[in-house]
Design a protein around this motif. Structure first.
Motif, PDB file in Angstrom:
ATOM      1  N   TRP A 154     -16.554  30.197 -32.437  1.00 13.03           N
ATOM      2  CA  TRP A 154     -15.935  28.917 -32.121  1.00 13.03           C
ATOM      3  C   TRP A 154     -15.427  28.163 -33.345  1.00 13.03           C
ATOM      4  N   ALA A 155     -15.979  28.430 -34.513  1.00  6.98           N
ATOM      5  CA  ALA A 155     -15.702  27.615 -35.699  1.00  6.98           C
ATOM      6  C   ALA A 155     -14.259  27.786 -36.178  1.00  6.98           C
ATOM      7  N   ASN A 156     -13.650  26.675 -36.621  1.00 10.57           N
ATOM      8  CA  ASN A 156     -12.306  26.681 -37.198  1.00 10.57           C
ATOM      9  C   ASN A 156     -12.437  26.916 -38.696  1.00 10.57           C
ATOM     10  N   PRO A 204     -23.126  22.834 -47.942  1.00 18.20           N
ATOM     11  CA  PRO A 204     -22.031  21.928 -47.568  1.00 18.20           C
ATOM     12  C   PRO A 204     -21.356  22.386 -46.276  1.00 18.20           C
ATOM     13  N   LEU A 205     -20.983  21.422 -45.438  1.00 17.25           N
ATOM     14  CA  LEU A 205     -20.267  21.711 -44.193  1.00 17.25           C
ATOM     15  C   LEU A 205     -19.055  20.793 -44.076  1.00 17.25           C
ATOM     16  N   ASP A 206     -17.996  21.279 -43.416  1.00 16.48           N
ATOM     17  CA  ASP A 206     -16.791  20.491 -43.210  1.00 16.48           C
ATOM     18  C   ASP A 206     -16.442  20.336 -41.733  1.00 16.48           C
ATOM     19  N   SER A 207     -17.063  21.130 -40.874  1.00 18.72           N
ATOM     20  CA  SER A 207     -16.683  21.182 -39.472  1.00 18.72           C
ATOM     21  C   SER A 207     -17.828  20.742 -38.578  1.00 18.72           C
ATOM     22  N   THR A 208     -17.500  20.153 -37.422  1.00 18.16           N
ATOM     23  CA  THR A 208     -18.532  19.774 -36.452  1.00 18.16           C
ATOM     24  C   THR A 208     -19.037  20.975 -35.661  1.00 18.16           C
ATOM     25  N   VAL A 209     -18.371  22.118 -35.814  1.00 15.16           N
ATOM     26  CA  VAL A 209     -18.860  23.357 -35.210  1.00 15.16           C
ATOM     27  C   VAL A 209     -19.512  24.172 -36.321  1.00 15.16           C
ATOM     28  N   PRO A 210     -20.835  24.334 -36.288  1.00 19.22           N
ATOM     29  CA  PRO A 210     -21.524  25.019 -37.389  1.00 19.22           C
ATOM     30  C   PRO A 210     -21.036  26.454 -37.563  1.00 19.22           C
ATOM     31  N   PRO A 211     -21.027  26.954 -38.791  1.00 19.10           N
ATOM     32  CA  PRO A 211     -20.536  28.317 -39.044  1.00 19.10           C
ATOM     33  C   PRO A 211     -21.347  29.377 -38.324  1.00 19.10           C
ATOM     34  N   GLY A 212     -22.623  29.046 -37.957  1.00 18.69           N
ATOM     35  CA  GLY A 212     -23.434  29.997 -37.191  1.00 18.69           C
ATOM     36  C   GLY A 212     -22.807  30.327 -35.853  1.00 18.69           C
ATOM     37  N   ALA A 213     -22.007  29.417 -35.304  1.00 18.44           N
ATOM     38  CA  ALA A 213     -21.264  29.669 -34.068  1.00 18.44           C
ATOM     39  C   ALA A 213     -19.896  30.226 -34.459  1.00 18.44           C
ATOM     40  N   GLU A 257     -11.703  30.323 -19.304  1.00 18.40           N
ATOM     41  CA  GLU A 257     -11.721  31.516 -20.146  1.00 18.40           C
ATOM     42  C   GLU A 257     -12.165  31.134 -21.556  1.00 18.40           C
ATOM     43  N   LEU A 258     -13.000  31.969 -22.156  1.00 15.86           N
ATOM     44  CA  LEU A 258     -13.560  31.673 -23.470  1.00 15.86           C
ATOM     45  C   LEU A 258     -12.476  31.546 -24.538  1.00 15.86           C
ATOM     46  N   GLU A 259     -11.460  32.416 -24.492  1.00 16.50           N
ATOM     47  CA  GLU A 259     -10.428  32.394 -25.527  1.00 16.50           C
ATOM     48  C   GLU A 259      -9.651  31.084 -25.496  1.00 16.50           C
ATOM     49  N   VAL A 260      -9.364  30.587 -24.305  1.00 13.71           N
ATOM     50  CA  VAL A 260      -8.645  29.321 -24.166  1.00 13.71           C
ATOM     51  C   VAL A 260      -9.500  28.169 -24.675  1.00 13.71           C
ATOM     52  N   ALA A 261     -10.780  28.171 -24.285  1.00 11.94           N
ATOM     53  CA  ALA A 261     -11.697  27.116 -24.730  1.00 11.94           C
ATOM     54  C   ALA A 261     -11.834  27.120 -26.252  1.00 11.94           C
ATOM     55  N   ARG A 262     -11.876  28.315 -26.855  1.00 10.23           N
ATOM     56  CA  ARG A 262     -12.008  28.411 -28.314  1.00 10.23           C
ATOM     57  C   ARG A 262     -10.798  27.808 -29.020  1.00 10.23           C
ATOM     58  N   ASP A 263      -9.589  28.119 -28.559  1.00  9.02           N
ATOM     59  CA  ASP A 263      -8.381  27.578 -29.178  1.00  9.02           C
ATOM     60  C   ASP A 263      -8.369  26.051 -29.088  1.00  9.02           C
ATOM     61  N   LEU A 264      -8.775  25.518 -27.962  1.00 14.96           N
ATOM     62  CA  LEU A 264      -8.774  24.064 -27.766  1.00 14.96           C
ATOM     63  C   LEU A 264      -9.804  23.378 -28.655  1.00 14.96           C
ATOM     64  N   VAL A 265     -11.005  23.950 -28.754  1.00 15.05           N
ATOM     65  CA  VAL A 265     -12.039  23.292 -29.549  1.00 15.05           C
ATOM     66  C   VAL A 265     -11.681  23.339 -31.030  1.00 15.05           C
ATOM     67  N   GLN A 266     -10.991  24.393 -31.469  1.00 20.06           N
ATOM     68  CA  GLN A 266     -10.569  24.452 -32.863  1.00 20.06           C
ATOM     69  C   GLN A 266      -9.492  23.410 -33.159  1.00 20.06           C
ATOM     70  N   GLN A 267      -8.599  23.156 -32.207  1.00 19.63           N
ATOM     71  CA  GLN A 267      -7.608  22.097 -32.383  1.00 19.63           C
ATOM     72  C   GLN A 267      -8.278  20.720 -32.429  1.00 19.63           C
ATOM     73  N   MET A 268      -9.249  20.498 -31.546  1.00 18.57           N
ATOM     74  CA  MET A 268      -9.955  19.214 -31.528  1.00 18.57           C
ATOM     75  C   MET A 268     -10.723  18.998 -32.825  1.00 18.57           C
ATOM     76  N   ASP A 269     -11.355  20.049 -33.322  1.00 18.39           N
ATOM     77  CA  ASP A 269     -12.138  19.932 -34.552  1.00 18.39           C
ATOM     78  C   ASP A 269     -11.234  19.588 -35.733  1.00 18.39           C
ATOM     79  N   ALA A 270     -10.020  20.137 -35.747  1.00 21.88           N
ATOM     80  CA  ALA A 270      -9.061  19.833 -36.824  1.00 21.88           C
ATOM     81  C   ALA A 270      -8.630  18.367 -36.781  1.00 21.88           C
ATOM     82  N   ILE A 271      -8.466  17.809 -35.577  1.00 19.85           N
ATOM     83  CA  ILE A 271      -8.100  16.396 -35.448  1.00 19.85           C
ATOM     84  C   ILE A 271      -9.223  15.511 -35.968  1.00 19.85           C
ATOM     85  N   VAL A 272     -10.449  15.859 -35.639  1.00 18.69           N
ATOM     86  CA  VAL A 272     -11.605  15.095 -36.123  1.00 18.69           C
ATOM     87  C   VAL A 272     -11.669  15.139 -37.647  1.00 18.69           C
TER      88      VAL A 272
END
Length: 663
Positions: A435-437, A423-432, A602-617
């Motif tokens: 990045w995953a939230n 089962p998966l809940d996020s559009t970012v796979p746990p293997g990543a 910067e990777l850290e900034v990109a990670r925070d943003l993608v986790q926020q976007m994934d939560a909205i989705v």
């Protein structure tokens, strides 16, 4: 939902990235572990300096070697690289055509290390400001050649970009070459989009990328730097004579020169396709050593050594020589999984390439053959349910949330699919994992079926929905009695008959089964949905064509860098206008974060943003992410791969079958 010579995303029936897959004859494989995803979009990135499969010359092969025989269970729909990158982005077209395509930078398996392909610098240059713009100059190598002997140079890079702009090409081109747009001062809206203004050949071996601002990681290092490069000398006359996009994308690609050691040599619809070896491939004999810390040591055929991705350290996890070692690759089209497995066990093919992987129920049949191997790897992708948010009732958020609430992923994975699915809940796979939230949970997670029914009813009521007969849970019968009838939306609109498209059991029994359960759960609520088994290519055509659908189930294969999250849900990326946002989802909050993500350096900034976007989705549910499966792959034990322990399996790197050898 189609994938990259590093297609960034693959529609698994689809970012995944093609780089070097298999191994050289006589080179010992350094990794032999045991190996499954679903659908794919694409952006590219040709494997660094050691590229793969390709369309090109149709002359008889001159390489002494074996015939590499591969089974596929969906037909190829085009041999035109422009169409493949635009709307025909099925993963199967990728398997056939990826090696034809060059790129300035690419990624090397099994570590996904960013490395130069056409470029000279080990890392993509950062560039500098030029007034209000940002300019990046990239010097190229002068040693790379198309399979017909013509140089691969800066003119090819500029030609590819300019053609995409001239004809308004969408699909993977939108991610590979993001285009700039200026703000219109006469409107209240901000139409500014960070992107490319131009791509020019300053000279034969220098490419200039001009942006309307400094691009971030998503747009440059993992975007345009890995964009596709097509041969100008082959396509120039076609483009010059084209009156429309259709003229460009219906021209045959047969005879197109390749950027790798294998060249496209034709196909017969519904039957087979062929790639042939390029005897004088410029990288033939190059040596690649990949280390556990991600660093790569590459030695050219003339003995020059370069290091990419840092200083080599730790164990060697792959060490191989570039071919080609096969005289040709033959892709044979079979009608389904059973036929493909039969072809394997009877010795008609050496390997079955599929983004789905081998179904566990067929594993015993394969192993009983005695001369076949099965490997297992974690998947970089997911299967999902998509809603067409452009039309009622899918346009209503509470409707989507209620359907999501009814879907018990753990029950499906453990009881129905017998542990095969995860089962998966996020559009970012746990293997990543970076990045995953980890805080995202499914709607109604952990609830019993009776609790799910009650929660879904309440979600609809809170959203203003009504019934003539409200559904309810009958504890004695352990079922929904009565089932909902006469469901109406907040404005009093009756819910029409709806269709859920999903691949049939011959293609993917997991998604076929899932669609039937979703049909039942929706019907319990009074939502008149009918599951309709449909061919993979047919679903893709409807989703990326006139958006003639209500709901569908497919899958994406994605890459490590999670720029697919913006591509799949940014309002400007609507698939109706050439992008990958198949639901037609629009959310200003999401789009504002996406704009910041595209500028992040910067990777850290990109990670925070993608986790926020994934939560909205996850909250708004344009997709219900359903599950993934480990990638199981079967191949004849006479084949030799340089590594088999790799995210998403060997199939994810078959853009370079010129590295596959025979023992």
């Amino acid at each position: 939902m189609r994938s990259s010579s590093n297609f960034r995303w693959r529609l698994v029936a689809i970012l995944a990235v093609f780089a070097m897959i298999a191994a050289a004859c006589g080179t010992e494989s350094t990794s032999t572990t045991e190996g499954d995803t679903g659908q794919t979009p694409a952006t590219t990135a040709a494997p660094a300096t050691t590229t793969g499969d390709s369309p090109a010359t149709t002359a008889a092969p001159t390489v002494e070697g074996f015939e590499y025989k591969i089974a596929v269970i969906e037909d190829f729909t085009t041999d035109n690289v422009w169409a493949w990158y635009d709307t025909e982005n099925s993963v199967y077209n990728q398997y056939l055509l990826a090696g034809s395509v060059a790129s300035v930078y690419g990624q090397i398996a099994p570590t996904y290390t960013l490395a130069p392909s056409l470029a000279l610098p080990a890392d993509p240059p950062i560039g500098e400001a030029d007034g209000d713009n940002w300019v990046i100059d990239v010097p190229l190598r002068d040693t790379q050649r198309w399979s017909d002997g013509e140089p691969i140079d800066a003119n090819d890079v500029a030609f590819t970009f300019n053609t995409a702009v001239e004809f308004g090409l969408g699909g993977n081109f939108l991610a590979a070459y993001p285009q700039a747009s200026a703000d219109d001062p006469d409107t209240e809206e901000d139409e500014f989009t960070l992107g490319l203004i131009s791509v020019e050949a300053i000279d034969d071996y220098t490419v200039r990328y001009t942006w309307n601002g400094q691009p971030g990681l998503a747009l440059w290092q993992f975007g345009a730097a890995q964009g596709p490069v097509f041969p100008e000398h082959f396509w120039a006359d076609v483009i010059a004579g084209a009156a429309s996009l259709e003229d460009v994308e219906t021209a045959s690609g047969e005879g197109m020169p390749s950027a790798s050691g294998m060249a496209y040599a034709g196909r017969e619809e519904g039957s087979f396709a062929r790639n042939v070896a390029v005897a004088d491939y410029y990288d033939r004999g190059a040596q690649t050593t990949v280390y556990a810390n991600g660093a790569v040591e590459w030695t050219s055929p003339d003995g020059t050594t370069e290091n990419w991705g840092g200083t080599p350290g730790g164990d060697v996890i792959a060490d191989y020589t570039t071919g080609p070692f096969a005289s040709e690759t033959l892709f044979s089209v079979y009608g389904g999984q059973d036929q493909a497995v039969l072809a394997l066990t009877e010795g008609d093919v050496d390997y079955w390439i599929t983004p789905l992987g081998l179904q566990r129920g067929l594993q015993g049949q394969v192993l009983a053959a005695g001369d076949l191997e099965v490997i297992s790897n974690p998947a970089a992708g997911f299967r999902y349910l998509s809603f067409n948010t452009r039309k009622f009732p899918m346009s209503d958020t509470s409707f989507r949330q209620a359907v999501a609430c009814m879907i018990d992923k753990e029950f499906m994975a453990n009881n129905v699919l017998q542990g095969v699915a995860v089962p998966l809940d996020s559009t970012v796979p746990p293997g990543a994992a970076y990045w995953a939230n980890q805080d995202i949970e499914a709607w109604c997670a952990g609830q019993s079926q009776s609790e799910r029914v009650a929660s879904a009813i309440q979600i609809l009521k809170d959203g203003g929905w009504t019934w003539t007969t409200e559904p309810g849970w009958d504890e004695g019968n352990r079922d929904v009695i009565p089932k909902g009838e006469g469901l109406r939306g907040p404005g009093g609109e009756s819910v029409p008959e709806l269709t859920l498209l999903a691949p049939g059991p011959g293609y993917d029994p997991l998604r076929a089964t899932y669609s039937l359960f979703i049909e039942d759960w929706a019907n319990d609520l009074g939502i008149p949905v009918s599951a309709e088994p449909t061919g993979f290519n047919v679903i893709v055509d409807r989703v990326f064509g006139p958006v003639d659908w209500d709901m569908y189930i497919l899958g994406w294969g994605v890459g490590i860098f999670p720029d697919h999250v913006t591509a799949f849900f940014e309002c400007s990326g609507d698939s109706a206008t050439g992008g990958f946002n198949t639901p037609g989802y629009c959310n200003d909050e999401f789009d504002a974060l996406a704009a910041q993500f595209n500028e992040a350096t910067e990777l850290e900034v990109a990670r925070d943003l993608v986790q926020q976007m994934d939560a909205i989705v996850a909250r708004d549910v344009p997709y219900v992410v359903l599950f993934t499966t480990p990638i199981l792959e079967a191949y004849r034990n006479t084949l030799q791969f340089p590594f088999t322990d790799t995210l998403d399996g060997v199939q994810n790197w078959l853009g370079t079958p010129d590295l596959v050898g025979q023992q």
